[in-house]
Design a protein around this motif. Structure first.
Motif, PDB file in Angstrom:
ATOM      1  N   ILE A 349      -9.020  -4.458  -6.949  1.00  0.00           N
ATOM      2  CA  ILE A 349      -7.660  -4.380  -6.145  1.00  0.00           C
ATOM      3  C   ILE A 349      -7.095  -5.143  -7.323  1.00  0.00           C
ATOM      4  CG2 ILE A 349      -6.632  -5.096  -4.235  1.00  0.00           C
ATOM      5  CD1 ILE A 349      -8.309  -2.401  -4.122  1.00  0.00           C
ATOM      6  N   ALA A 350      -5.720  -5.056  -7.617  1.00  0.00           N
ATOM      7  CA  ALA A 350      -5.076  -5.549  -8.675  1.00  0.00           C
ATOM      8  C   ALA A 350      -4.454  -6.842  -7.860  1.00  0.00           C
ATOM      9  CB  ALA A 350      -4.245  -4.586  -9.342  1.00  0.00           C
ATOM     10  N   VAL A 351      -3.798  -6.208  -6.556  1.00  0.00           N
ATOM     11  CA  VAL A 351      -3.188  -7.290  -6.005  1.00  0.00           C
ATOM     12  C   VAL A 351      -3.585  -7.370  -4.478  1.00  0.00           C
ATOM     13  CG1 VAL A 351      -0.800  -8.250  -5.058  1.00  0.00           C
ATOM     14  CG2 VAL A 351      -0.941  -6.966  -7.292  1.00  0.00           C
ATOM     15  N   PRO A 352      -4.471  -8.246  -4.162  1.00  0.00           N
ATOM     16  CA  PRO A 352      -4.963  -8.364  -2.824  1.00  0.00           C
ATOM     17  C   PRO A 352      -4.036  -8.492  -1.687  1.00  0.00           C
ATOM     18  CG  PRO A 352      -6.389  -9.293  -4.271  1.00  0.00           C
ATOM     19  CD  PRO A 352      -4.980  -9.230  -4.895  1.00  0.00           C
ATOM     20  N   GLN A 353      -3.996  -8.246  -0.649  1.00  0.00           N
ATOM     21  CA  GLN A 353      -2.789  -8.515   0.469  1.00  0.00           C
ATOM     22  C   GLN A 353      -3.679  -9.445   1.557  1.00  0.00           C
ATOM     23  OE1 GLN A 353      -1.287  -5.117   2.241  1.00  0.00           O
ATOM     24  NE2 GLN A 353       0.631  -5.882   2.525  1.00  0.00           N
ATOM     25  N   PRO A 354      -3.015 -10.510   1.973  1.00  0.00           N
ATOM     26  CA  PRO A 354      -3.403 -11.327   3.095  1.00  0.00           C
ATOM     27  C   PRO A 354      -3.384 -10.312   4.338  1.00  0.00           C
ATOM     28  CG  PRO A 354      -1.675 -12.327   1.857  1.00  0.00           C
ATOM     29  CD  PRO A 354      -1.646 -11.225   1.432  1.00  0.00           C
ATOM     30  N   ALA A 355      -4.406 -10.737   5.364  1.00  0.00           N
ATOM     31  CA  ALA A 355      -4.521  -9.738   6.406  1.00  0.00           C
ATOM     32  C   ALA A 355      -3.425  -9.739   7.183  1.00  0.00           C
ATOM     33  CB  ALA A 355      -6.083 -10.377   7.350  1.00  0.00           C
ATOM     34  N   ALA A 356      -2.814 -10.891   7.229  1.00  0.00           N
ATOM     35  CA  ALA A 356      -1.450 -11.157   8.371  1.00  0.00           C
ATOM     36  C   ALA A 356      -0.542 -10.097   7.806  1.00  0.00           C
ATOM     37  CB  ALA A 356      -1.173 -12.447   8.411  1.00  0.00           C
ATOM     38  N   SER A 357      -0.446  -9.895   6.371  1.00  0.00           N
ATOM     39  CA  SER A 357       0.570  -8.787   6.019  1.00  0.00           C
ATOM     40  C   SER A 357       0.037  -7.380   6.203  1.00  0.00           C
ATOM     41  CB  SER A 357       0.909  -9.240   4.487  1.00  0.00           C
ATOM     42  OG  SER A 357       1.516 -10.644   4.528  1.00  0.00           O
ATOM     43  N   ALA A 358      -1.212  -7.233   5.855  1.00  0.00           N
ATOM     44  CA  ALA A 358      -1.971  -5.932   5.949  1.00  0.00           C
ATOM     45  C   ALA A 358      -1.872  -5.182   7.360  1.00  0.00           C
ATOM     46  CB  ALA A 358      -3.290  -5.895   5.219  1.00  0.00           C
ATOM     47  N   VAL A 359      -1.875  -6.054   8.150  1.00  0.00           N
ATOM     48  CA  VAL A 359      -1.836  -5.391   9.853  1.00  0.00           C
ATOM     49  C   VAL A 359      -0.526  -5.234   9.983  1.00  0.00           C
ATOM     50  CG1 VAL A 359      -4.198  -6.456  10.037  1.00  0.00           C
ATOM     51  CG2 VAL A 359      -2.015  -7.621  10.898  1.00  0.00           C
ATOM     52  N   SER A 360       0.438  -5.735   9.567  1.00  0.00           N
ATOM     53  CA  SER A 360       1.829  -5.649   9.911  1.00  0.00           C
ATOM     54  C   SER A 360       2.492  -4.008  10.064  1.00  0.00           C
ATOM     55  CB  SER A 360       3.068  -6.378   9.291  1.00  0.00           C
ATOM     56  OG  SER A 360       2.811  -6.189   8.081  1.00  0.00           O
ATOM     57  N   ALA A 361       3.257  -3.777  11.008  1.00  0.00           N
ATOM     58  CA  ALA A 361       3.734  -2.637  10.942  1.00  0.00           C
ATOM     59  C   ALA A 361       4.538  -2.260   9.765  1.00  0.00           C
ATOM     60  CB  ALA A 361       4.809  -2.314  12.284  1.00  0.00           C
ATOM     61  N   GLY A 362       4.304  -0.876   9.143  1.00  0.00           N
ATOM     62  CA  GLY A 362       5.135  -0.417   7.906  1.00  0.00           C
ATOM     63  C   GLY A 362       4.454  -0.891   6.638  1.00  0.00           C
ATOM     64  N   ALA A 363       3.241  -1.602   6.972  1.00  0.00           N
ATOM     65  CA  ALA A 363       2.619  -2.095   5.545  1.00  0.00           C
ATOM     66  C   ALA A 363       2.143  -0.597   4.531  1.00  0.00           C
ATOM     67  CB  ALA A 363       1.602  -2.786   5.889  1.00  0.00           C
ATOM     68  N   THR A 364       2.393  -0.407   3.576  1.00  0.00           N
ATOM     69  CA  THR A 364       2.067   0.788   2.862  1.00  0.00           C
ATOM     70  C   THR A 364       1.080   0.367   1.633  1.00  0.00           C
ATOM     71  OG1 THR A 364       3.816   0.375   1.261  1.00  0.00           O
ATOM     72  CG2 THR A 364       4.244   1.836   3.239  1.00  0.00           C
ATOM     73  N   THR A 365       0.569  -0.630   1.585  1.00  0.00           N
ATOM     74  CA  THR A 365      -0.451  -1.060   0.452  1.00  0.00           C
ATOM     75  C   THR A 365      -1.900  -0.419   0.726  1.00  0.00           C
ATOM     76  OG1 THR A 365      -1.224  -2.980   1.415  1.00  0.00           O
ATOM     77  CG2 THR A 365       0.607  -3.304   0.118  1.00  0.00           C
ATOM     78  N   ALA A 366      -2.553  -0.213  -0.549  1.00  0.00           N
ATOM     79  CA  ALA A 366      -3.945   0.329  -0.172  1.00  0.00           C
ATOM     80  C   ALA A 366      -4.728  -0.302   0.913  1.00  0.00           C
ATOM     81  CB  ALA A 366      -4.564   0.814  -1.535  1.00  0.00           C
ATOM     82  N   PRO A 367      -4.534  -1.787   0.715  1.00  0.00           N
ATOM     83  CA  PRO A 367      -5.439  -2.078   1.764  1.00  0.00           C
ATOM     84  C   PRO A 367      -5.013  -2.017   3.178  1.00  0.00           C
ATOM     85  CG  PRO A 367      -5.202  -3.858  -0.217  1.00  0.00           C
ATOM     86  CD  PRO A 367      -4.284  -2.485  -0.234  1.00  0.00           C
ATOM     87  N   LEU A 372      -8.360  -2.358   5.687  1.00  0.00           N
ATOM     88  CA  LEU A 372      -8.983  -3.693   5.250  1.00  0.00           C
ATOM     89  C   LEU A 372      -8.525  -4.879   5.947  1.00  0.00           C
ATOM     90  CD1 LEU A 372      -9.857  -2.694   1.677  1.00  0.00           C
ATOM     91  CD2 LEU A 372     -11.332  -2.403   3.730  1.00  0.00           C
ATOM     92  N   GLY A 373      -6.976  -4.884   6.142  1.00  0.00           N
ATOM     93  CA  GLY A 373      -6.459  -6.024   6.869  1.00  0.00           C
ATOM     94  C   GLY A 373      -7.197  -6.418   8.141  1.00  0.00           C
ATOM     95  N   HIS A 374      -7.360  -5.139   8.875  1.00  0.00           N
ATOM     96  CA  HIS A 374      -7.819  -5.188  10.249  1.00  0.00           C
ATOM     97  C   HIS A 374      -9.294  -5.579  10.242  1.00  0.00           C
ATOM     98  CE1 HIS A 374      -4.243  -2.745  10.823  1.00  0.00           C
ATOM     99  NE2 HIS A 374      -4.095  -3.162  12.107  1.00  0.00           N
ATOM    100  N   GLU A 375     -10.014  -5.236   9.219  1.00  0.00           N
ATOM    101  CA  GLU A 375     -11.360  -5.495   9.223  1.00  0.00           C
ATOM    102  C   GLU A 375     -11.526  -7.170   8.875  1.00  0.00           C
ATOM    103  OE1 GLU A 375     -14.001  -3.120   8.914  1.00  0.00           O
ATOM    104  OE2 GLU A 375     -12.503  -1.622   9.328  1.00  0.00           O
ATOM    105  N   ALA A 376     -10.844  -7.826   8.263  1.00  0.00           N
ATOM    106  CA  ALA A 376     -11.136  -9.068   7.895  1.00  0.00           C
ATOM    107  C   ALA A 376     -10.636  -9.841   9.121  1.00  0.00           C
ATOM    108  CB  ALA A 376     -10.168  -9.665   6.458  1.00  0.00           C
ATOM    109  N   ASP A 377      -9.407  -9.421   9.887  1.00  0.00           N
ATOM    110  CA  ASP A 377      -8.794 -10.063  10.662  1.00  0.00           C
ATOM    111  C   ASP A 377      -9.761 -10.045  12.001  1.00  0.00           C
ATOM    112  OD1 ASP A 377      -6.713 -11.807  11.677  1.00  0.00           O
ATOM    113  OD2 ASP A 377      -5.499 -10.337  12.443  1.00  0.00           O
ATOM    114  N   ALA A 378     -10.070  -8.930  12.401  1.00  0.00           N
ATOM    115  CA  ALA A 378     -10.928  -8.627  13.454  1.00  0.00           C
ATOM    116  C   ALA A 378     -12.372  -9.424  13.457  1.00  0.00           C
ATOM    117  CB  ALA A 378     -11.299  -7.317  13.787  1.00  0.00           C
TER     118      ALA A 378
END
Length: 403
Positions: A349-367, A372-378
């Motif tokens: 993954i070239a640009v990792p994304q923090p979990a708080a941003s990955a679980v937000s509504a409308g996020a379109t990144t691969a993570p 994967l954001g939900h995985e780390a957060d949960a």
């Protein structure tokens, strides 16, 4: 009759002589066919033959026809004795054959009930043999009640002993004379006890073999994670990026606990870590406030590192495979909890994304699209909650000790 028996010219013998005492009957039975069976009273009534002198008393008997010296013959083996007159009789009254009673006044008749014999008369108390004292009578129901009473008394004593011990323990542990600790002293005590959770809490409590998350996936989907492996408890070297290690340095490191999970489809892997710190409450509050206020959790150069387990789906999980992460510094406990996730196929993954941003509504990144954001957060929240409960049990019951 005034004359007695013919004594052959000898001095006439009186016709009556005082009676001799009658001994008790002989104990042994008479011999069979003996002449002793002849009634003594018949011999006494027959007397001597006319014109024949009586034989001496030594030869008296049925053959000699004599009379014993001193009176009539003795009673033999059950025959009734001839009563001898113990008192005078009126003149002319005759007794048994050959016996004449002397004249005299008539005595009064004998009593209707003669005195009791010596063996039937009452024995004075002083002459009675001593007897052992008679034991007191104990009712049967009283004898049965004694064991029950003893058992009840024993139970009462044991119960009072337990209550007394409990009361003494309460009094010792809660001495009213002991000073009440200040807030700072109580906080130091709780932090010192909470540091013991790393060796007082089982691995399966902090990192269960399976974790369930209801509504924790993308769109509220359910999630299930299976533990792949647990790393040995160690220090914090090589566990964080250099800049994150520098930020966390004031907290210190007692022990670092880590485990890696895979999702139900084995398409995502996540390493979750629990850092037990040496810092006291003021230092942890300062670090917590700085992390929030400076938004350090969103910086890509402050990421934790994953733990790979060869031979599993997390075999290739390294720094380049990190896709999303989260770090939480507790303000009221000496712990730091973090999680970092990535794809199980090992893609970079070239640009990792923090979990708080990955679980937000409308996020379109691969993570974000892969959850994967939900995985780390949960997983970070699940382990943080278990660590808090473990620390709470240690502070409520002081048995953990410090690390």
């Amino acid at each position: 009759m005034s004359a007695g028996f013919d004594n052959g010219g000898a001095t006439p013998r009186p016709s009556w002589s005082p009676p001799r005492p009658i001994p008790p009957p002989h104990a042994s039975a008479p011999p069979q066919g003996s002449a002793l069976h002849t009634s003594a009273s018949a011999q006494w009534a027959a007397g001597a033959a006319p014109g024949r002198a009586s034989a001496p008393w030594a030869a008296a008997g049925p053959a000699a026809g004599g009379e014993p010296e001193g009176g009539p013959p003795r009673e033999l083996y059950g025959t009734a004795p001839v009563p001898a007159p113990p008192y005078p009789r009126p003149a002319g009254e005759r007794g048994p054959v050959g016996v004449a009673y002397p004249a005299g006044p008539v005595p009064p008749p004998p009593p209707a009930h003669p005195p009791a014999a010596a063996w039937s008369s009452p024995v004075p108390p002083s002459a009675q043999p001593p007897y052992p004292p008679r034991p007191p009578h104990v009712p049967t129901h009283a004898a049965r009640a004694r064991p029950r009473t003893a058992a009840a008394a024993l139970c009462l004593v044991l119960g009072l002993g337990l209550l007394g011990g409990a009361g003494a323990g309460v009094w010792i542990n809660h001495d009213p004379a002991a000073p009440t600790p200040t807030a700072a002293e109580a906080s130091r005590r709780d932090f010192a006890l909470a540091r013991g959770l790393w060796h007082s809490t089982p691995v399966d409590t902090l990192f269960p073999a399976t974790l369930y998350g209801k509504g924790l996936g993308p769109g509220g989907a359910e999630r299930t994670w299976t533990r792949i492996g647990v790393a040995p408890a160690g220090d914090c070297r090589e566990a964080f990026d250099p800049l994150l290690a520098k930020v966390l340095r004031p907290a210190g490191c007692v022990k670092l606990l880590r485990a890696t999970y895979a999702d139900a489809t084995s398409s995502a892997v996540t390493t979750v870590g629990l850092l037990v710190t040496k810092a006291e409450a003021p230092t942890m509050r300062t670090l917590h406030n700085r992390w929030i206020s400076e938004r350090l959790g969103s910086r890509g150069d402050l990421m934790p590192r994953p733990v790979a387990f060869p031979g599993t789906v997390a075999d290739g999980f390294g720094d380049r495979q990190r896709a999303s992460w989260t770090v939480t510094l507790a303000a009221d406990l000496p712990v730091v909890v973090y999680a970092v996730s990535g794809f199980a196929d090992g893609r970079e993954i070239a640009v990792p994304q923090p979990a708080a941003s990955a679980v937000s509504a409308g996020a379109t990144t691969a993570p974000a699209q892969a959850g994967l954001g939900h995985e780390a957060d949960a997983l970070a929240d699940a382990v943080a909650d278990r660590a808090r409960r473990a620390a709470g049990s240690l502070t409520a019951t002081p048995t953990g000790g410090s690390g």
